[in-house]
Design an enzyme around this catalytic site. Structure first.
Site, PDB file in Angstrom:
ATOM      1  N   ARG A  17      21.210 -11.991 -41.939  1.00 12.85           N
ATOM      2  CA  ARG A  17      20.751 -13.166 -41.191  1.00 12.85           C
ATOM      3  C   ARG A  17      20.985 -14.440 -41.978  1.00 12.85           C
ATOM      4  O   ARG A  17      20.360 -14.661 -43.018  1.00 12.85           O
ATOM      5  CB  ARG A  17      19.268 -13.036 -40.868  1.00 12.85           C
ATOM      6  CG  ARG A  17      18.687 -14.251 -40.173  1.00 12.85           C
ATOM      7  CD  ARG A  17      17.188 -14.278 -40.270  1.00 12.85           C
ATOM      8  NE  ARG A  17      16.644 -15.449 -39.579  1.00 12.85           N
ATOM      9  CZ  ARG A  17      15.392 -15.876 -39.694  1.00 12.85           C
ATOM     10  NH1 ARG A  17      14.552 -15.193 -40.459  1.00 12.85           N
ATOM     11  NH2 ARG A  17      14.977 -16.956 -39.064  1.00 12.85           N
ATOM     12  N   ALA A  76       9.056 -17.609 -37.810  1.00 12.15           N
ATOM     13  CA  ALA A  76       8.989 -18.704 -36.844  1.00 12.15           C
ATOM     14  C   ALA A  76       7.576 -18.949 -36.320  1.00 12.15           C
ATOM     15  O   ALA A  76       7.249 -20.080 -35.930  1.00 12.15           O
ATOM     16  CB  ALA A  76       9.921 -18.413 -35.670  1.00 12.15           C
ATOM     17  N   HIS A  79       5.442 -21.957 -37.347  1.00 15.82           N
ATOM     18  CA  HIS A  79       5.561 -23.284 -36.739  1.00 15.82           C
ATOM     19  C   HIS A  79       5.037 -23.345 -35.307  1.00 15.82           C
ATOM     20  O   HIS A  79       5.076 -24.416 -34.682  1.00 15.82           O
ATOM     21  CB  HIS A  79       7.033 -23.692 -36.744  1.00 15.82           C
ATOM     22  CG  HIS A  79       7.724 -23.417 -38.021  1.00 15.82           C
ATOM     23  ND1 HIS A  79       7.373 -24.006 -39.232  1.00 15.82           N
ATOM     24  CD2 HIS A  79       8.752 -22.567 -38.300  1.00 15.82           C
ATOM     25  CE1 HIS A  79       8.164 -23.549 -40.182  1.00 15.82           C
ATOM     26  NE2 HIS A  79       8.996 -22.665 -39.665  1.00 15.82           N
ATOM     27  N   GLU A  97       0.863 -18.102 -48.415  1.00 12.24           N
ATOM     28  CA  GLU A  97       1.962 -18.266 -47.466  1.00 12.24           C
ATOM     29  C   GLU A  97       3.270 -18.371 -48.245  1.00 12.24           C
ATOM     30  O   GLU A  97       3.323 -19.094 -49.255  1.00 12.24           O
ATOM     31  CB  GLU A  97       1.733 -19.539 -46.650  1.00 12.24           C
ATOM     32  CG  GLU A  97       2.813 -19.880 -45.660  1.00 12.24           C
ATOM     33  CD  GLU A  97       2.574 -21.230 -44.975  1.00 12.24           C
ATOM     34  OE1 GLU A  97       1.563 -21.895 -45.281  1.00 12.24           O
ATOM     35  OE2 GLU A  97       3.402 -21.604 -44.136  1.00 12.24           O
ATOM     36  N   SER A 101      13.182 -20.011 -47.554  1.00 10.13           N
ATOM     37  CA  SER A 101      13.907 -21.284 -47.540  1.00 10.13           C
ATOM     38  C   SER A 101      12.941 -22.444 -47.748  1.00 10.13           C
ATOM     39  O   SER A 101      11.720 -22.302 -47.554  1.00 10.13           O
ATOM     40  CB  SER A 101      14.626 -21.453 -46.190  1.00 10.13           C
ATOM     41  OG  SER A 101      13.661 -21.607 -45.144  1.00 10.13           O
TER      42      SER A 101
HETATM   43  O1  LIG Z   1      12.162 -19.492 -44.995  1.00  9.96           O
HETATM   44  C1  LIG Z   1      11.519 -18.577 -44.435  1.00  9.96           C
HETATM   45  O2  LIG Z   1      11.239 -17.511 -44.996  1.00  9.96           O
HETATM   46  C2  LIG Z   1      11.049 -18.739 -42.998  1.00  9.96           C
HETATM   47  C3  LIG Z   1      11.578 -17.661 -42.152  1.00  9.96           C
HETATM   48  C4  LIG Z   1      11.877 -17.809 -40.849  1.00  9.96           C
HETATM   49  O3  LIG Z   1      12.245 -16.768 -40.104  1.00  9.96           O
HETATM   50  C5  LIG Z   1      11.942 -19.156 -40.218  1.00  9.96           C
HETATM   51  O4  LIG Z   1      11.620 -19.126 -38.811  1.00  9.96           O
HETATM   52  C6  LIG Z   1      11.067 -20.142 -40.940  1.00  9.96           C
HETATM   53  O5  LIG Z   1      11.239 -21.449 -40.435  1.00  9.96           O
HETATM   54  C7  LIG Z   1      11.357 -20.104 -42.449  1.00  9.96           C
END
Ligand SMILES: O=C(O)[C@@H]1C=C(O)[C@@H](O)[C@H](O)C1
Length: 142
Positions: A17, A76, A79, A97, A101
């Protein structure tokens, strides 16, 4: 001490991914990383992932009832989900948490987290190592 590491949607697809964003570490590798970190820290770590919000809510309710610390990457739902926030608010043990990224360098909609306001701490943008750092904090090592 038992610790639950919980992952939300699409995180089971780590490795393939968007590797430019999430790296090439597979979800299986992430499980191993967390389990090994736990062994080093004297923690019994269980790692889970779901694409179904209600399943995550049930895991959080179980952690609340058992007083289990949680490391959470809600993906996700971070958010979007007041429901996940409300479940996290019931936790009595530490909640960290984690985001692989740096969400603050990404799309605007990723800049707000419903979870951060009910978490003890947040680790953002340090890749999958963020999970190990979160576990170290829970173990009282950092
Ligand atoms: O960076 C991560 O682990 C998060 C992981 C996700 O799947 C995104 O929807 C988030 O926005 C960020």
């Amino acid at each position: 001490m038992n610790v639950l590491v919980l992952n939300g949607p699409n995180l089971g697809r780590l490795g393939t991914r968007e590797p430019a964003v999430y790296g090439t570490t597979t979800y299986s590798d992430l499980v191993t990383l967390c389990e090994r970190a736990g062994e080093e820290l004297g923690l019994s770590v269980e790692v889970r992932q779901t694409d179904h919000e209600g399943e995550l809510l049930g895991w959080l309710h179980g952690a609340a009832d058992a007083g289990t610390p949680v490391v959470l990457n809600a993906g996700a739902w971070t958010h979007t989900s007041v429901a996940v926030r409300d479940a996290c608010a019931q936790l009595t043990a530490p909640l960290v948490e984690v985001h692989i990224s740096n969400v603050h360098k990404r799309e605007e909609f990723r800049h707000h987290s419903y979870i951060s306001g009910v978490a003890d701490g947040v680790v953002v943008g340090l890749g999958v190592r963020g999970y190990a750092l979160a576990l170290r904090w829970i173990a009282g090592r950092d």
